[in-house]
Design a protein around this motif. Structure first.
Motif: not given
Length: 722
Positions: A51-52, A287-289, A310-311, A325-327
């Motif tokens: 979730p965003a 999940e994702g690249a 994420l830091a 959520s978007t990477g």
């Protein structure tokens, strides 16, 4: 909160954040773990991405055109030595840091002012820090191979250093409930500790082929992740202390950092390949690249408390923020230090981000808009109220339990005067096996020092020289029914036989297992010896001829920890880490019926009662289950009383008592007719108790464990109590 209400909440149009939902569930006294599982299932069913942020609850450290992260306090600007790790207190504006100067320092996170004097005691570089979830304890570890505990209020050391690692300790992690504490390092092992007592909990978790750099517990506590120089992430059942799946191997270089998403649906891993990979914790696929840094030197990662950021600490380029959520990277890098960045951490309320490096600790802050401030104050107040409610609830539950237990009518029980310690036999390293000589006055004990010692139970003196030969820890002991032969097995995969009169080894070792041998049992006629171990097999031997009998008994899907013969000798039982008990026909080697299931954790011990009408099994969740070996049905409810794993059990010959031994450092006695506890716990051991045995006449009980001692307990006669 009912399950119907929970389903309605989590199946609404837009799933609420788990952190926010958890507050509601807990406030309504719901089962948080159950509802968390439902929430994850709902997300999977809807195929929702992470979730965003809610539009009315913007992340306070998110960088955008309206509001950029700004540096606030700089601690020790070019006056500190290298800071290797940092950690925020869970409830206060307190930040801990440590590194090359061998001291732990505490600072006020709002002003940067030092809190008290540095905490000293380590003799080498400090590599890892962690606060207990309730904030009362701070733990540190480093190159001196020790883990040290500190009182977070006054800075004083708590107990002695935790010893067990043979090399530098690089990572620490607390279970979400505070027990256990996990540590890992260059000796390739993960160790679990009771953070309160400082005692080791079980054997080290092994499997990595190189040193470890990172640890992380899943938010619900059921899973522990570890990673390091062998480029793999390994996942462990934190309660059962065993691997739960094959290692994750996508990274082509050393791994330095791990972090679970606050709601547990993702695990982030990062290292010297310059990427962060996000693993779905349901499928264990990425999940994702991968999130890619500018250089191949990622040394730390941390999720924002609300989970959408994420830091990532790039050793050479600074700190990067990523939208989970978007990477996508959020803003440019934060460049806080001259030289490498070593660590990164979010404040629990998400307003502050801290980074540490070679010269200082930098705090970054973003002031939320005025509209958000009352909401954040309200959330902070609600969290404080919930913590207070938890404490009050726990205290009330304990009081109700004491009152109801005292007033509850009990069935007629077998009453036994409290056993008293007759002797304490010392001279061993940690012990794993104990056995009485049938019809004799000897007790045998063996453990990590690879030797077996024989003791006279009347004089408490060692008899003769130790029995030598094993090249690994001794795991199991068994006397032949006539008491003339003692069998011992060890991690070297061999079984050795000894003449108890002369102390000489009988024949060559029995070889056939391909891994550690964890269990032994003699047939009632003494003509057959059964052994079992980590190779998942049960082997039968002719002890006189030193040769195997028939083919191995196979069917277990995990290490076998226990074997026992029925009194008539026709039936053999085995049990182990696959959580099943299996029955075998001794003559044919064929299974008898299907596996006995019901245990919810790995089985560590098993025994038939003297009459052969009951089979008892004990497991890592602290319960003992009784079975009818004829019907295969469970008899009554599990016996519950220990607060940690039950590692050993033994039936009293000629009686109805069952003795159990546990990692909670106690023994308990049970009446198997009424399935009631008999008296209180037997205390005296100062570490986990791993072995227990009754003498043939039932009047003496032996226990042994990690405190290096064998205790002999006198068990008085029994009488009926109404």
């Amino acid at each position: 909160m009912s399950h119907t209400t929970a389903h309605a909440v989590i199946r609404c149009k837009k799933l609420p954040r788990w952190n926010n939902l958890e507050l509601v569930v807990e406030a309504l006294d719901g089962d948080v773990r159950t509802f968390h599982a439902l929430w994850l299932a709902a997300r999977a069913e809807r195929k929702e991405p992470a979730p965003a942020p809610e539009p009315d609850l913007v992340s306070p450290v998110r960088q955008d055109e309206e509001r950029r992260c700004r540096p606030t306090v700089r601690i020790g600007d070019r006056t500190l030595t290298v800071v290797r790790d940092i950690a925020f207190h869970p409830d206060k504006d307190l930040l801990a840091g440590a590194g090359d100067d061998k001291a732990v320092r505490l600072w006020d996170a709002t002003t940067g002012q030092a809190r008290g004097e540095p905490l000293t005691g380590h003799t080498a570089v400090i590599r890892a820090l962690a606060f207990h979830p309730d904030g009362h304890l701070l733990v540190s570890a480093g190159d001196d191979a020790t883990v040290r505990r500190w009182d977070a209020e006054n800075g004083r050391p708590v107990g002695s250093p935790l010893l067990g690692h043979s090399n530098a300790v690089m990572a620490l992690a607390f279970h979400p409930e505070g027990r256990p504490l996990a540590s890992a390092g260059d000796d390739k092992a993960v160790r679990l500790w009771d953070a309160t007592t400082g005692e080791a909990r079980g054997e080290p978790l092994t499997g990595h082929t190189a040193g470890l750099c990172a640890l992380a517990f899943h938010p619900d506590g059921h899973l522990l992740a570890s990673a390091g120089y062998d480029r793999t992430v390994r996942l462990w059942d934190a309660l059962a202390r065993r691997p739960v799946r094959a290692p994750l191997t996508d990274h082509p270089a050393v791994l330095r950092a791990l972090a679970f998403h606050p709601d547990g649906h993702l695990l982030a891993s990062a290292g010297y390949d310059g990427t962060v990979r996000l693993w779905n914790t349901r499928t264990w696929r990425t999940e994702g690249a991968p999130l890619t840094a500018r250089t191949a030197r990622i040394v730390a990662v941390a999720f924002h408390p609300d989970g959408h950021l994420l830091a990532c600490a790039d050793r050479d380029e600074g700190v990067f923020l990523w939208d989970v959520s978007t990477g996508q990277q959020v803003g440019g890098p934060l460049v806080p230090h001259v030289g490498p960045v070593r660590a990164v951490a979010f404040h629990p309320d998400g307003v502050l981000l801290a980074s540490a490096g070679n010269d200082s600790v930098q705090l970054w802050k973003s002031d939320p808009p005025e509209a958000e401030q009352p909401l954040r104050q309200r959330i902070t107040g609600l969290r404080a109220r919930l913590r207070a409610v938890r404490r009050e609830r726990d205290e009330l539950a304990a009081l109700v339990e004491r009152l109801t237990t005292a007033d509850r009518p009990r069935p007629a029980e077998r009453a036994v005067a409290a056993p008293v310690t007759r002797h304490v036999l010392a001279g061993h390293t940690p012990l794993r096996a104990v056995a009485f000589q049938p019809g004799g006055d000897l007790v045998a004990a063996g453990g990590y020092d690879t030797v077996v010692r024989l003791w006279d139970v009347d004089t408490a003196q060692s008899t003769g020289r130790p029995l030598l030969g094993a090249t690994g820890p001794v795991r199991a002991l068994a006397f032949s029914p006539d008491g003339t032969v003692l069998a011992a097995s060890s991690d070297d995969g061999m079984v050795r036989l000894w003449d108890t009169a002369s102390g000489r080894q009988v024949g060559d070792p029995l070889t056939g297992h391909t891994d550690a041998v964890m269990a032994l049992a003699f047939h009632p006629d003494g003509m057959v010896l059964a052994s079992a171990g980590f190779d998942k097999r049960v082997l039968l031997w002719d002890p006189a001829g030193g040769r195997p009998l028939g083919d191995p008994l196979t069917g277990h899907t995990a290490p076998v920890r226990a074997v026992a013969f029925h009194r008539d000798g026709a039936l053999l039982a085995s049990a182990g880490d696959d959580r099943t008990v299996r029955l075998w026909d001794k003559e044919t080697g064929q299974p008898v019926g299907g596996p006995l299931t019901g245990h919810t954790a790995d089985i560590r011990a098993m025994a038939f009662n003297p009459e052969g009408t009951l089979l008892a099994g004990a497991d890592l969740d602290g319960t003992v289950r009784l079975w009818d070996p004829t019907s295969g049905r469970q008899v009554g409810d599990p016996l519950i009383g220990h607060s940690d794993a039950v590692m050993a059990l033994a039936f009293q010959p000629g009686g109805s008592l069952l003795a159990t031994a546990s990692d909670d450092r106690t023994l308990r006695l049970w009446d198997t007719e009424t399935r009631q506890r008999v008296g209180g716990p037997l205390t005296g051991h100062t570490a986990d108790v791993r072995a227990v045995a009754f003498r043939l006449d039932g009047t003496l009980l032996a226990s042994a464990g990690s405190d290096h001692t064998v205790r002999l307990w006198e068990v008085p006669g029994t009488q009926e109590r109404q």
